[in-house]
Design a protein around this motif. Structure first.
Motif, PDB file in Angstrom:
ATOM      1  N   GLU A   9       0.834  -1.196   0.000  1.00 29.49           N
ATOM      2  CA  GLU A   9       0.000   0.000   0.000  1.00 29.49           C
ATOM      3  C   GLU A   9       0.877   1.257   0.000  1.00 29.49           C
ATOM      4  OE1 GLU A   9      -2.612  -0.306   3.317  1.00 29.49           O
ATOM      5  OE2 GLU A   9      -3.656  -2.077   2.558  1.00 29.49           O
ATOM      6  N   PRO A  10       1.573   1.506  -1.098  1.00 29.42           N
ATOM      7  CA  PRO A  10       2.449   2.677  -1.148  1.00 29.42           C
ATOM      8  C   PRO A  10       1.664   3.976  -1.074  1.00 29.42           C
ATOM      9  CG  PRO A  10       2.227   1.676  -3.323  1.00 29.42           C
ATOM     10  CD  PRO A  10       1.565   0.743  -2.349  1.00 29.42           C
ATOM     11  N   ASP A  11       2.208   4.942  -0.338  1.00 29.82           N
ATOM     12  CA  ASP A  11       1.574   6.252  -0.246  1.00 29.82           C
ATOM     13  C   ASP A  11       2.629   7.323  -0.486  1.00 29.82           C
ATOM     14  OD1 ASP A  11       3.025   6.435   2.146  1.00 29.82           O
ATOM     15  OD2 ASP A  11       1.293   5.950   3.412  1.00 29.82           O
ATOM     16  N   TYR A  12       2.393   8.532   0.012  1.00 27.86           N
ATOM     17  CA  TYR A  12       3.306   9.642  -0.250  1.00 27.86           C
ATOM     18  C   TYR A  12       4.726   9.368   0.226  1.00 27.86           C
ATOM     19  CZ  TYR A  12       2.980  10.805   4.715  1.00 27.86           C
ATOM     20  OH  TYR A  12       3.061  10.751   6.092  1.00 27.86           O
ATOM     21  N   ARG A  13       4.902   8.433   1.170  1.00 21.63           N
ATOM     22  CA  ARG A  13       6.231   8.135   1.702  1.00 21.63           C
ATOM     23  C   ARG A  13       7.048   7.229   0.804  1.00 21.63           C
ATOM     24  NH1 ARG A  13       3.739   6.291   7.426  1.00 21.63           N
ATOM     25  NH2 ARG A  13       2.178   5.519   5.940  1.00 21.63           N
ATOM     26  N   SER A  14       6.438   6.676  -0.227  1.00 27.46           N
ATOM     27  CA  SER A  14       7.073   5.585  -0.960  1.00 27.46           C
ATOM     28  C   SER A  14       8.109   6.028  -1.982  1.00 27.46           C
ATOM     29  CB  SER A  14       5.999   4.719  -1.643  1.00 27.46           C
ATOM     30  OG  SER A  14       5.216   5.490  -2.540  1.00 27.46           O
ATOM     31  N   TYR A  15       7.862   7.082  -2.743  1.00 27.23           N
ATOM     32  CA  TYR A  15       8.735   7.412  -3.878  1.00 27.23           C
ATOM     33  C   TYR A  15       9.273   8.835  -3.813  1.00 27.23           C
ATOM     34  CZ  TYR A  15       7.955   3.031  -6.207  1.00 27.23           C
ATOM     35  OH  TYR A  15       7.948   1.689  -6.499  1.00 27.23           O
ATOM     36  N   TRP A  16      10.463   8.960  -4.333  1.00 25.05           N
ATOM     37  CA  TRP A  16      11.161  10.229  -4.376  1.00 25.05           C
ATOM     38  C   TRP A  16      10.618  11.077  -5.535  1.00 25.05           C
ATOM     39  CZ3 TRP A  16      14.250  13.172  -1.512  1.00 25.05           C
ATOM     40  CH2 TRP A  16      14.997  14.194  -2.122  1.00 25.05           C
ATOM     41  N   LEU A  17       9.819  12.087  -5.184  1.00 24.27           N
ATOM     42  CA  LEU A  17       9.360  13.135  -6.087  1.00 24.27           C
ATOM     43  C   LEU A  17       8.718  12.581  -7.357  1.00 24.27           C
ATOM     44  CD1 LEU A  17      12.305  15.665  -5.656  1.00 24.27           C
ATOM     45  CD2 LEU A  17      10.112  15.581  -4.439  1.00 24.27           C
ATOM     46  N   ARG A  18       7.873  11.570  -7.170  1.00 27.32           N
ATOM     47  CA  ARG A  18       7.079  11.043  -8.272  1.00 27.32           C
ATOM     48  C   ARG A  18       5.601  11.265  -7.955  1.00 27.32           C
ATOM     49  NH1 ARG A  18      10.035   7.671 -11.706  1.00 27.32           N
ATOM     50  NH2 ARG A  18       8.063   7.082 -12.697  1.00 27.32           N
ATOM     51  N   THR A  19       4.768  11.322  -8.983  1.00 22.90           N
ATOM     52  CA  THR A  19       3.327  11.415  -8.778  1.00 22.90           C
ATOM     53  C   THR A  19       2.629  10.091  -9.104  1.00 22.90           C
ATOM     54  OG1 THR A  19       3.049  12.305 -11.017  1.00 22.90           O
ATOM     55  CG2 THR A  19       3.266  13.883  -9.205  1.00 22.90           C
ATOM     56  N   ARG A  20       3.425   9.097  -9.456  1.00 24.51           N
ATOM     57  CA  ARG A  20       2.900   7.749  -9.668  1.00 24.51           C
ATOM     58  C   ARG A  20       3.989   6.761  -9.284  1.00 24.51           C
ATOM     59  NH1 ARG A  20      -1.459   5.420 -11.768  1.00 24.51           N
ATOM     60  NH2 ARG A  20      -1.310   3.385 -12.783  1.00 24.51           N
ATOM     61  N   THR A  21       3.612   5.707  -8.606  1.00 22.80           N
ATOM     62  CA  THR A  21       4.597   4.713  -8.201  1.00 22.80           C
ATOM     63  C   THR A  21       5.219   4.060  -9.435  1.00 22.80           C
ATOM     64  OG1 THR A  21       3.002   2.890  -8.092  1.00 22.80           O
ATOM     65  CG2 THR A  21       3.285   4.239  -6.099  1.00 22.80           C
ATOM     66  N   ILE A  39      -0.141  -2.438 -11.631  1.00 19.80           N
ATOM     67  CA  ILE A  39      -0.461  -2.202 -10.226  1.00 19.80           C
ATOM     68  C   ILE A  39       0.061  -0.865  -9.707  1.00 19.80           C
ATOM     69  CG2 ILE A  39      -0.598  -4.656  -9.677  1.00 19.80           C
ATOM     70  CD1 ILE A  39       2.210  -4.483  -8.522  1.00 19.80           C
ATOM     71  N   ASP A  40       0.753  -0.088 -10.542  1.00 25.88           N
ATOM     72  CA  ASP A  40       1.195   1.231 -10.084  1.00 25.88           C
ATOM     73  C   ASP A  40      -0.015   2.130  -9.854  1.00 25.88           C
ATOM     74  OD1 ASP A  40       4.032   1.064  -9.909  1.00 25.88           O
ATOM     75  OD2 ASP A  40       4.142   1.027 -12.096  1.00 25.88           O
ATOM     76  N   ARG A  41       0.172   3.088  -8.945  1.00 28.34           N
ATOM     77  CA  ARG A  41      -0.942   3.969  -8.565  1.00 28.34           C
ATOM     78  C   ARG A  41      -0.441   5.407  -8.415  1.00 28.34           C
ATOM     79  NH1 ARG A  41      -2.448   1.937  -2.561  1.00 28.34           N
ATOM     80  NH2 ARG A  41      -2.408  -0.086  -3.613  1.00 28.34           N
ATOM     81  N   ASP A  42      -1.378   6.347  -8.471  1.00 27.53           N
ATOM     82  CA  ASP A  42      -1.041   7.758  -8.278  1.00 27.53           C
ATOM     83  C   ASP A  42      -0.756   8.022  -6.799  1.00 27.53           C
ATOM     84  OD1 ASP A  42      -1.469   8.244 -10.958  1.00 27.53           O
ATOM     85  OD2 ASP A  42      -3.550   8.879 -10.676  1.00 27.53           O
ATOM     86  N   ILE A  43       0.222   8.889  -6.564  1.00 24.94           N
ATOM     87  CA  ILE A  43       0.598   9.286  -5.202  1.00 24.94           C
ATOM     88  C   ILE A  43       0.925  10.773  -5.194  1.00 24.94           C
ATOM     89  CG2 ILE A  43       1.465   7.046  -4.389  1.00 24.94           C
ATOM     90  CD1 ILE A  43       4.291   7.999  -5.217  1.00 24.94           C
TER      91      ILE A  43
END
Length: 546
Positions: free
Chosen positions: A105-117, A129-133
């Motif tokens: 369940e990736p959220d805002y903490r998951s990726y460095w300066l991306r808007t989608r995983t 399975i990638d999602r917007d964040i």
């Protein structure tokens, strides 16, 4: 303890405690905390960030393995150190009470300066399975170049925050191809043991492994490997194995058994925050500035002027600071260090850097695949996210494969693997003046040798077991995860771009101390070798340059 333990993956007859005790390090195992959460708030919290106009005796760019070793040893030698880290401190829980989010369940903490995983395994059952964040300075950077995506940790602790913790020492017979200019006797007698002790390395209890539900996937991997004639090995890790046994027993909060790996681990993993960085902070001589990014290092009257951007959590620059340092240690990781040095050379800031800067970069031969097992070979709905085993076909086929988890929370009847292969291709970083960026000339077709080497294992297993490759994990009807690396290495290769101890000789007081020194491949997971090499190099630097 087996006399061969320091040379490679630990055999099934060695206990995790025996492996730790046998390292013989002067560091002292008792100094290593056994629980991540117990020490995180104290060890990861930064002091006030560095001020513009400050002067520091030693400035370390990055807080990963090489930088953490350098900071600790310099501090122990009486040198004040300031560490600059582009990522966050990761010392404050989110609204869910956890510092890190779950892999599922990736959220805002998951990726460095991306808007989608951009998950390494980005399809399941053939569906994306990638999602917007929200855009945020998250923990995992998926940095995209022309032919490859490079995954890197962002935060205090660097790659130790996001890797699986597989702490593998290369087999001694392979070491000459890894670092040909380094004395193997010194590495295996002194620096590998020191690194393993400092990192808190241990191995799963084989008896518990054989009985626990969470490693059913590894046991299936062992059965299939051995029936096809491949050596199966237990692989050391920096996870707290006692804590994991308690997770399985239900007496502590789950972490590895809750799928926590790719975006951080909240409890059992001994990242650098709990080992080298904790001990560095304890000296009272080391401070860290998170959310700061070095943009320039220039000579100035016997010192170096360092320009640093301060960032907010959406990646905007909120301040530009200029400080001076007597010595600067580049430890921003293979990609970060290489990109910075290439840009500084090409733009005339450090024109004396030699022509080897940017060269010799490799992906450690990373390639992933999955196999579809029969219904009588379930791999388990509960899977520990921490891998503990591998299949060794390096001598015959040029491949070492992690038996990796697929912690979806449901039964998949799938075996999943990350292979490290003897891929010969090396890329080069270069300055693209028109675009104002550093490019990497890796070609997607260069993964073909890695696939062929991985197939020396999995084609045979599939033939023996009557199974097939999964085609739904990396796209639609795509077998191989050949688009990425977890293990970037090279770009400022030891004894080529630097001298044999990481000095940038044209500029006294500038050093490279991270994975950029290693020419593209370590034959196994690289962080123990990065740590051991940093121990070797900083010992010489302190003895001769200070």
């Amino acid at each position: 303890m087996s006399s061969t333990a320091p040379d490679g993956p630990v055999s099934s007859g060695i206990s995790r405690r025996g492996f730790i005790a046998g390292t013989g390090s002067v560091l002292g195992i008792a100094a290593l905390p056994g629980r991540a959460t117990a020490a995180r708030a104290e060890t990861a919290r930064a002091a006030a960030p560095i001020a513009s106009g400050a002067h520091v005796p030693a400035l370390v760019i990055g807080t990963g393995y090489g930088g953490s070793v350098a900071a600790l040893r310099l501090a122990q030698a009486g040198v004040d150190v300031h560490m600059i880290e582009m990522g966050m401190a990761w010392d404050t829980p989110g609204s869910d009470g956890k510092i890190f989010c779950n892999t599922r369940e990736p959220d805002y903490r998951s990726y460095w300066l991306r808007t989608r995983t951009k998950a390494p395994l980005n399809y399941f059952l053939g569906l994306p399975i990638d999602r917007d964040i929200p855009r945020h300075t998250g923990i995992l950077d998926a940095e995209e170049f022309g032919g490859i995506t490079v995954y890197q940790g962002r935060g205090v602790g660097g790659g130790s925050l996001v890797n699986g913790g597989m702490a593998v020492t290369p087999k001694r017979e392979n070491f000459g191809a890894v670092l040909p200019s380094v004395d193997a006797d010194e590495m295996y007698d002194v620096y590998y043991p020191r690194a393993n002790a400092g990192l808190g390395v241990g191995t799963v209890d084989p008896a518990w492994f054989d009985s626990t539900a969470c490693y059913q996937y590894s046991r299936v991997g062992r059965k299939h490997a051995q029936r096809s004639g491949f050596p199966f090995v237990f692989v050391p890790d920096v996870y707290d194995w006692d804590y994991m046994e308690q997770e399985a027993a239900g007496t502590v909060p789950r972490s590895a058994l809750a799928g926590e790996i790719l975006y951080g681990n909240n409890h059992g993993k001994k990242s650098l925050q709990q080992t080298y960085l904790a001990r560095a902070r304890a000296t009272g001589r080391v401070t860290v500035s998170p959310l700061h990014r070095v943009t320039s290092v220039a000579p100035a009257a016997g010192r170096y002027t360092v320009v640093i951007d301060q960032l907010n959590t959406t990646g905007d620059t909120t301040a530009v600071k200029t400080v001076t340092a007597d010595r600067v240690f580049f430890a921003a990781g293979s990609v970060g260090t290489s990109k910075l040095l290439v840009r500084l050379k090409a733009t005339g800031v450090l024109p004396g850097l030699n022509g080897e800067i940017g060269r010799g970069w490799g992906d450690n031969g990373n390639v992933m695949c999955g196999r579809a097992n029969h219904l009588w070979d379930p791999t388990g709905a509960l899977q520990s996210a921490i891998p503990c085993s591998g299949i060794d076909n390096w001598a015959a086929g040029g491949a070492f494969a992690e038996v990796a988890p697929l912690p979806t929370g449901i039964e998949t009847f799938a075996s999943f693997y990350l292979s490290i292969t003897r891929n010969p291709h090396r890329a080069e970083f270069s300055w693209n003046a028109a675009a104002g960026r550093v490019d990497l000339n890796w070609q997607a077709s260069w993964k073909r040798p890695s696939i062929d080497m991985a197939r020396t294992i999995f084609d045979r297993i599939n033939s023996r077991e009557g199974t097939i490759y999964r085609t739904d994990l990396f796209g639609v009807y795509k077998i191989w995860g050949d688009h990425l690396t977890y293990h970037p290495l090279g770009g400022a290769v030891l004894n080529r771009a630097t001298d044999n101890y990481g000095r940038l000789t044209a500029y006294p007081g500038l050093y490279v101390v991270d994975g950029a020194l290693i020419p593209g491949n370590t034959t196994v997971n690289p962080f123990v070798t990065i740590t051991a090499l940093a121990e070797r190099n900083i010992e010489r630097i302190i003895a001769t340059d200070l």
